[in-house]
Design a protein around this motif. Structure first.
Motif, PDB file in Angstrom:
ATOM      1  N   SER A 371      49.035  22.293  -6.590  1.00 11.61           N
ATOM      2  CA  SER A 371      47.747  22.061  -5.945  1.00 11.61           C
ATOM      3  C   SER A 371      46.745  21.440  -6.915  1.00 11.61           C
ATOM      4  O   SER A 371      46.475  21.995  -7.992  1.00 11.61           O
ATOM      5  CB  SER A 371      47.178  23.379  -5.415  1.00 11.61           C
ATOM      6  N   ALA A 372      46.167  20.309  -6.530  1.00 14.91           N
ATOM      7  CA  ALA A 372      45.149  19.651  -7.354  1.00 14.91           C
ATOM      8  C   ALA A 372      43.905  20.526  -7.453  1.00 14.91           C
ATOM      9  O   ALA A 372      43.264  20.604  -8.506  1.00 14.91           O
ATOM     10  CB  ALA A 372      44.796  18.294  -6.760  1.00 14.91           C
ATOM     11  N   THR A 373      43.568  21.205  -6.370  1.00 14.59           N
ATOM     12  CA  THR A 373      42.382  22.062  -6.354  1.00 14.59           C
ATOM     13  C   THR A 373      42.543  23.249  -7.291  1.00 14.59           C
ATOM     14  O   THR A 373      41.640  23.563  -8.076  1.00 14.59           O
ATOM     15  CB  THR A 373      42.101  22.564  -4.927  1.00 14.59           C
ATOM     16  N   GLY A 418      50.952  17.305  -0.553  1.00 15.80           N
ATOM     17  CA  GLY A 418      50.711  15.873  -0.392  1.00 15.80           C
ATOM     18  C   GLY A 418      51.977  15.047  -0.504  1.00 15.80           C
ATOM     19  O   GLY A 418      52.116  14.000   0.149  1.00 15.80           O
ATOM     20  N   PHE A 419      52.910  15.488  -1.332  1.00 21.51           N
ATOM     21  CA  PHE A 419      54.186  14.802  -1.512  1.00 21.51           C
ATOM     22  C   PHE A 419      54.923  14.708  -0.178  1.00 21.51           C
ATOM     23  O   PHE A 419      55.430  13.655   0.213  1.00 21.51           O
ATOM     24  CB  PHE A 419      55.019  15.569  -2.547  1.00 21.51           C
ATOM     25  N   TRP A 420      54.966  15.828   0.546  1.00 19.15           N
ATOM     26  CA  TRP A 420      55.712  15.882   1.808  1.00 19.15           C
ATOM     27  C   TRP A 420      54.949  15.192   2.939  1.00 19.15           C
ATOM     28  O   TRP A 420      55.561  14.606   3.835  1.00 19.15           O
ATOM     29  CB  TRP A 420      56.026  17.334   2.145  1.00 19.15           C
ATOM     30  N   ILE A 421      53.622  15.256   2.902  1.00 21.33           N
ATOM     31  CA  ILE A 421      52.822  14.528   3.896  1.00 21.33           C
ATOM     32  C   ILE A 421      53.095  13.035   3.782  1.00 21.33           C
ATOM     33  O   ILE A 421      53.327  12.342   4.783  1.00 21.33           O
ATOM     34  CB  ILE A 421      51.318  14.815   3.692  1.00 21.33           C
ATOM     35  N   GLN A 435      59.368   7.476  -6.110  1.00 21.58           N
ATOM     36  CA  GLN A 435      59.128   6.119  -6.616  1.00 21.58           C
ATOM     37  C   GLN A 435      57.745   5.594  -6.262  1.00 21.58           C
ATOM     38  O   GLN A 435      57.153   4.842  -7.042  1.00 21.58           O
ATOM     39  CB  GLN A 435      60.190   5.167  -6.044  1.00 21.58           C
ATOM     40  N   ILE A 436      57.230   5.976  -5.106  1.00 24.08           N
ATOM     41  CA  ILE A 436      55.949   5.436  -4.659  1.00 24.08           C
ATOM     42  C   ILE A 436      54.814   6.444  -4.862  1.00 24.08           C
ATOM     43  O   ILE A 436      53.889   6.217  -5.648  1.00 24.08           O
ATOM     44  CB  ILE A 436      56.006   5.023  -3.166  1.00 24.08           C
ATOM     45  N   TRP A 437      54.890   7.574  -4.193  1.00 23.36           N
ATOM     46  CA  TRP A 437      53.794   8.537  -4.200  1.00 23.36           C
ATOM     47  C   TRP A 437      53.557   9.144  -5.581  1.00 23.36           C
ATOM     48  O   TRP A 437      52.413   9.172  -6.071  1.00 23.36           O
ATOM     49  CB  TRP A 437      54.074   9.643  -3.185  1.00 23.36           C
ATOM     50  N   THR A 438      54.606   9.623  -6.228  1.00 22.02           N
ATOM     51  CA  THR A 438      54.444  10.265  -7.531  1.00 22.02           C
ATOM     52  C   THR A 438      53.907   9.284  -8.562  1.00 22.02           C
ATOM     53  O   THR A 438      53.017   9.619  -9.361  1.00 22.02           O
ATOM     54  CB  THR A 438      55.789  10.853  -8.018  1.00 22.02           C
TER      55      THR A 438
END
Length: 460
Positions: A371-373, A418-421, A435-438
């Protein structure tokens, strides 16, 4: 031993969230109590440190209105069709060749007052419809959309995480907003249109043209003529920012950034309007009129939008408060001061070193917890003592808060929702999501750090 106890507590938090799948807010509160006991705090001190004025209350007290009203404004604009108008107008202006930039700007404007998940749900159908019409892959436009939303969430008040971190560190919200705009615009461009060109080369399979994506569902249609005009939609979305920026600039020019001993009536009005909670309240009243009453909506419809906006923010609000519980224990127990003493053993840390340390702490927590928060709020508690030993530098808390925001976005992977969203909305494999999101999130984090370090060198 205190440092060992902190590490043990973070491992417990990771176990509760990642392994046992326990609710994040509950996990944070439990971990805060465990950390307080491990640190040997007096039993009578613990409840207040965790839940009271030093913990949850310290964060939720001054910020709850900002978070909730921000969510309400975003929902009012969306339900009135204002977000649709913004997206469609910019896309028409920029044309097919510059669609990425149109999507980037539209997403950035909307992302200012709308949390990441809600922004994704709102914008994906619009962007998908545009992609099909233009004959381009959804991801070709989606990278820019996601970069804009993520950058706004990481660096800009009134988004919950940056607002809460700024509050915890005593950073000026207005200055956080001004410098945050610089950071977020640059990171959105680098991680958006620029990164898309690179991603198309090393992950071409992710950019397949598709006419149907299950997670997106049917595209909601709006009668463009029945939606608010473009200027009004944009003004309503950014109204809180306008208030805070004008007030901050006025104070810098006319009062040197401090409240005068004998303030004039204008000074008092500006000071009043500069308060983020006041700005958000005025902005919400304005949004109720422009996106509700003026659009001939009934108060029942307006009330429904307000309730949905509040519900969308409620979960994040609790997580922010839970992060405040950990911070409360770190501060009340004196552990944050010991951390400061340890890292300043060889002399006081330079502003650059403080910024780098804050970013690194947030980055490690982000990778560990997801979690970023949570990463941001915990990092804020750890660096509080270091900032307290640099009282004369009023801009340093701003840059440290921004650095924490940057660190809290790095290397999102399977322990982050967020990864799964992102995976589901863009219909990607796990490998393609890495490859894209991370990579996208890491680019925002590293680029943001570089920009923040440059600003720290110049201004702090």
């Amino acid at each position: 031993m205190e440092f060992v106890m902190l590490i043990v507590s973070i491992l417990i938090l990771l176990l509760l969230i990642a392994k046992l799948k326990l609710n994040t807010f509950v996990s944070l509160i439990i971990t805060a109590f465990i950390l307080a006991l491990l640190l040997g705090m007096k039993p009578m001190q613990i409840p207040d440190a965790v839940l009271g004025a030093q913990g949850v209350g310290n964060i939720l007290g001054p910020n709850s209105v900002i978070f909730i009203f921000g969510g309400m404004i975003g929902r009012l604009v969306a339900d009135a069709g204002g977000s649709y108008r913004i997206a469609k107008t910019l896309i028409d202006w920029f044309g097919v060749k510059r669609l990425q930039w149109a999507v980037l700007i539209a997403s950035f404007i909307i992302g200012i007052s709308m949390i990441f998940g809600v922004g994704m749900v709102l914008l994906i159908p619009i962007v998908f419809a545009v992609a099909i019409e233009a004959g381009v892959p959804l991801l070709y436009l989606g990278v820019s959309m996601t970069a804009a939303l993520s950058s706004a969430q990481g660096f800009l008040p009134p988004q919950p995480a940056p607002t809460a971190v700024a509050s915890a560190l005593g950073a000026n919200i207005g200055m956080m907003l001004i410098f945050g705009l610089v950071v977020s615009v640059i990171t959105a461009v680098v991680a958006g249109p620029m990164f898309t060109k690179l991603a198309q080369k090393y992950a071409p399979g992710a950019f397949q043209f598709k006419t149907e994506i299950e997670a997106v569902g049917p595209v909601k249609e709006y009668d463009l003529k029945a939606t608010p005009n473009f200027g009004l939609s944009v003004l309503t979305s950014v109204f809180p920012l306008i208030f805070m920026i004008i007030a901050t600039v006025y104070k810098l020019i006319y009062t040197g950034g401090v409240t005068p001993k004998n303030p004039s009536m204008v000074d008092q009005v500006v000071e009043f309007a500069a308060n983020p909670a006041v700005a958000m309240t005025i902005a919400l009243v304005f949004a109720i009129f422009t996106m509700g009453i003026w659009q001939q909506k009934s108060m029942t419809e307006v009330g429904k939008s307000l309730n949905e906006g509040m519900a969308a923010v409620a979960g994040i609000l609790l997580i922010v408060g839970g992060g405040g519980a950990l911070r409360g224990v770190l501060v009340t127990s004196g552990l944050s001061d010991k951390i400061a003493t340890t890292f300043q053993a060889g002399g006081s840390m330079s502003p650059i070193a403080v910024v780098l340390f804050a970013w690194a702490v947030a980055a490690v927590l982000r990778v560990s917890v997801g979690s970023a928060t949570v990463a941001g709020m915990t990092a804020a508690g750890i660096v509080t003592g270091i900032l307290a030993s640099n009282p004369g530098n009023t801009l340093l808390p701003v840059f440290v808060a921004l650095a924490i925001g940057a660190g809290s976005l790095i290397a999102s992977h399977v322990n982050d929702a967020g990864f799964w969203i992102f995976k589901e909305f863009f219909d990607l494999s796990v490998k393609q999501t890495f490859q894209i999101w991370t990579v996208l999130e890491t680019i925002i984090s590293v680029t943001g750090l570089i920009v923040i370090l440059i600003m720290t060198t110049i201004f702090a």
